[in-house]
Design a protein around this motif. Structure first.
Motif, PDB file in Angstrom:
ATOM      1  N   GLU A 159      44.546  46.379  39.743  1.00  0.00           N
ATOM      2  CA  GLU A 159      43.875  47.690  39.740  1.00  0.00           C
ATOM      3  C   GLU A 159      42.429  47.550  39.288  1.00  0.00           C
ATOM      4  OE1 GLU A 159      45.386  50.173  41.014  1.00  0.00           O
ATOM      5  OE2 GLU A 159      47.265  49.080  41.178  1.00  0.00           O
ATOM      6  N   ALA A 160      42.217  46.741  38.246  1.00  0.00           N
ATOM      7  CA  ALA A 160      40.854  46.544  37.742  1.00  0.00           C
ATOM      8  C   ALA A 160      39.975  45.926  38.834  1.00  0.00           C
ATOM      9  CB  ALA A 160      40.875  45.655  36.503  1.00  0.00           C
ATOM     10  N   GLY A 161      40.529  45.000  39.594  1.00  0.00           N
ATOM     11  CA  GLY A 161      39.770  44.372  40.686  1.00  0.00           C
ATOM     12  C   GLY A 161      39.374  45.395  41.739  1.00  0.00           C
ATOM     13  N   ARG A 162      40.330  46.249  42.080  1.00  0.00           N
ATOM     14  CA  ARG A 162      40.032  47.273  43.102  1.00  0.00           C
ATOM     15  C   ARG A 162      38.991  48.267  42.601  1.00  0.00           C
ATOM     16  NH1 ARG A 162      45.368  47.295  45.196  1.00  0.00           N
ATOM     17  NH2 ARG A 162      46.004  49.183  44.137  1.00  0.00           N
ATOM     18  N   LEU A 163      39.072  48.596  41.298  1.00  0.00           N
ATOM     19  CA  LEU A 163      38.105  49.562  40.751  1.00  0.00           C
ATOM     20  C   LEU A 163      36.685  48.991  40.817  1.00  0.00           C
ATOM     21  CD1 LEU A 163      37.591  52.279  39.267  1.00  0.00           C
ATOM     22  CD2 LEU A 163      37.639  50.962  37.165  1.00  0.00           C
TER      23      LEU A 163
ATOM     24  N   ALA B  99      40.199  38.994  40.524  1.00  0.00           N
ATOM     25  CA  ALA B  99      39.165  38.588  41.484  1.00  0.00           C
ATOM     26  C   ALA B  99      39.715  38.631  42.914  1.00  0.00           C
ATOM     27  CB  ALA B  99      38.662  37.187  41.138  1.00  0.00           C
ATOM     28  N   LEU B 100      40.938  38.156  43.080  1.00  0.00           N
ATOM     29  CA  LEU B 100      41.512  38.102  44.434  1.00  0.00           C
ATOM     30  C   LEU B 100      41.723  39.513  44.988  1.00  0.00           C
ATOM     31  CD1 LEU B 100      42.411  35.966  46.437  1.00  0.00           C
ATOM     32  CD2 LEU B 100      44.720  36.181  45.526  1.00  0.00           C
TER      33      LEU B 100
ATOM     34  N   CYS C 254      33.460  38.989  39.583  1.00  0.00           N
ATOM     35  CA  CYS C 254      33.865  37.831  38.782  1.00  0.00           C
ATOM     36  C   CYS C 254      34.786  38.268  37.643  1.00  0.00           C
ATOM     37  CB  CYS C 254      32.603  37.194  38.207  1.00  0.00           C
ATOM     38  SG  CYS C 254      32.960  35.805  37.166  1.00  0.00           S
ATOM     39  N   ALA C 255      35.785  37.478  37.358  1.00  0.00           N
ATOM     40  CA  ALA C 255      36.649  37.723  36.189  1.00  0.00           C
ATOM     41  C   ALA C 255      36.945  36.374  35.550  1.00  0.00           C
ATOM     42  CB  ALA C 255      37.951  38.395  36.625  1.00  0.00           C
TER      43      ALA C 255
ATOM     44  N   LEU D  80      35.656  33.952  41.173  1.00  0.00           N
ATOM     45  CA  LEU D  80      34.367  34.544  41.556  1.00  0.00           C
ATOM     46  C   LEU D  80      34.390  34.702  43.074  1.00  0.00           C
ATOM     47  CD1 LEU D  80      31.401  35.366  41.212  1.00  0.00           C
ATOM     48  CD2 LEU D  80      30.801  32.952  41.044  1.00  0.00           C
ATOM     49  N   VAL D  81      34.436  35.961  43.528  1.00  0.00           N
ATOM     50  CA  VAL D  81      34.619  36.212  44.971  1.00  0.00           C
ATOM     51  C   VAL D  81      33.452  37.009  45.529  1.00  0.00           C
ATOM     52  CG1 VAL D  81      37.144  36.211  44.750  1.00  0.00           C
ATOM     53  CG2 VAL D  81      35.898  38.370  44.537  1.00  0.00           C
TER      54      VAL D  81
END
Ligand SMILES: Nc1ncnc2c1ncn2[C@@H]1O[C@H](COP(=O)(O)OP(=O)(O)OP(=O)(O)O)[C@@H](O)[C@H]1O
Ligand SMILES: O=C(O)[C@H](O)CO
Length: 415
Positions: A280-284, A328-329, A344-345, A361-362
């Motif tokens: 969820e954090a990645g999508r946000l 990241a993914l 990046c995470a 890192l994407v």
């Protein structure tokens, strides 16, 4: 001109360097006079660096020093110290042997003596003496359940504290009648002292009732012996400990913002309390990137949105990965095809989950690369196999063990 990924690497390196615990430990000890004997105990992933800093300040004043850290997290000898390593995140026999050695070192001290306790995250797994009749196997079994069920670290440590003979203030009791001076590097959101490495020297605010509520919430399987130990309350008062917290994820985010500014990006620290699911954090973060590029809210490019925290992952698959790699993914899937954007995470300790990567890192091309290789991000996330996918897309962040541990850094860069 540097690429966006090169800028991201500079931010990672510079911010982690700024949260090494060395100078904070030296500041905390400089000018202090201790009566009696001085024993230095350092536990956690940052233990070696913290002990090395203490040795530089206290030198011959240290009667005995012990470092207990994760495998490959120590960096050589420290004069006057015994350096021990053990497994993480699941303990092993060396955890038990190392902890016994520490308990022996703080036994039979006098009220004039001081135990300097240098504690950092990772300490819960690394420092353990099972309570009552519990055995290492019981800890392996319960820790495995806790790490997979999606419980947050405060919940995990509430259980650990009740099952341990050294957590939740009980180590301070073992040091008595000596005084304890605890210097803690925090990887707990909000810096709750009794949760950092399960608070071995702090009065514990968690209760047996809370522990049983967590067991029920996540459907944990306990033996009768574990249930018996969970019923026993931890110390609610510890009189022989003084505590100082020297660093946290806030400093990590501030350092990232400073480096980003230096590189020409306008920084915004959005939160230092991110605790939702990694995906969820990645999508946000990815969704914020779209708003920034389309509408210029909340900042116009070049800018960086920075967060700190500790996300959670529910392990349902059999793959290899970590919470930062999942974040990241999942962001990569949302920013596909976009230019001048990166997410990046990274874990500030340099290891994300049971992998040797610090995180991921994407950019807008990461998903295309995976598509070409026939890899579906959704399938990888369902299998918790983020490490493999990011490796194939050349999107892993590799730092090696960093010597610090103040939790995770997430950022979105827009050029
Ligand atoms: N395959 C996987 N994919 C995603 N996350 C995973 C996977 N396997 C384990 N994890 C997560 O990794 C976490 C443990 O890894 P890590 O050592 O990075 O944690 P940590 O929080 O830094 O540890 P500590 O708090 O003790 O310092 C667990 O919370 C677990 O959920
Ligand atoms: O060791 C632990 O318990 C975690 O890293 C939190 O400090």
């Amino acid at each position: 001109m540097a690429t966006i990924k090169e800028d991201a690497y500079k931010i990672i390196q510079s911010s982690i360097k700024r949260v090494l615990p060395d100078s904070a430990v030296k500041r905390a000890l400089a000018g202090q006079t201790f009566q009696g004997e001085v024993i230095v105990i350092a536990i956690g992933k940052a233990a070696w660096n913290m002990a090395n800093a203490a040795a530089e300040i206290l030198g011959e004043r240290i009667k005995e020093g012990i470092v207990l850290t994760k495998y490959e997290h120590s960096q050589g000898d420290i004069k006057g110290f015994c350096i021990l390593e053990a497994a993480h995140p699941l303990p092993d026999e060396n955890t038990i042997v190392g902890t016994a050695k520490i308990i022996e070192a703080v036994s039979n001290l006098s009220p004039m003596d001081t135990v300097i306790f240098l504690v950092s995250g990772g300490g819960s797994a690394l420092f353990e003496k099972p309570a009552g009749n519990l055995k290492l196997d019981d800890f392996l079994q319960i820790t495995d359940q806790l790490l997979k069920c999606g419980a947050d670290i405060v919940e995990i440590n509430t259980i650990r504290k009740h099952l341990s003979a050294v957590k939740g203030g009980k180590f301070a009791t073992l040091c008595a009648p000596a005084n304890v001076y605890t210097i803690a590097l925090s990887d707990i959101l909000g810096d709750r002292p009794d949760s950092i490495a399960s608070g071995p020297t702090c009065a514990d605010f968690s209760t047996s009732a809370e522990a049983f509520a967590i067991v029920e919430k996540y459907g944990l399987k306990l033996t009768d012996e574990m249930k018996k130990e969970l019923c026993i309350e931890t110390p609610k008062e510890v009189v022989n400990n003084t505590m100082l917290i020297t660093g946290s994820v806030k400093e990590l985010c501030l350092a990232a913002a400073e480096e980003a500014k230096h590189l020409g990006y306008n920084p915004l620290i959005l939160s230092t309390f991110v605790d939702c699911e990694a995906k969820e954090a990645g999508r946000l973060l990815a969704s914020m990137g779209k708003t920034i590029q389309k509408d210029g809210f909340p900042l116009k490019p070049p800018c960086v949105i920075i967060c700190g925290g500790e996300t959670i992952v529910r392990i349902t698959g059999k793959g290899k990965g970590g919470r930062n790699q999942e974040l990241a993914l999942s962001a990569a899937a949302s920013i596909v095809g976009m230019e001048n954007i990166a997410v990046c995470a990274v874990g500030s300790d340099g290891t994300d989950g049971p992998t040797d990567a610090a995180g991921g890192l994407v950019d807008g091309h990461t998903k295309e690369i995976l598509d070409q290789k026939g890899i579906s991000i959704d399938a990888i996330l369902a299998e918790n196999d983020s490490n493999k996918a990011l490796a194939l897309a050349d999107a892993l962040v590799m730092t090696g063990p960093t010597g610090t541990n103040v939790n995770d850094l997430y950022f979105l860069l827009c050029k």
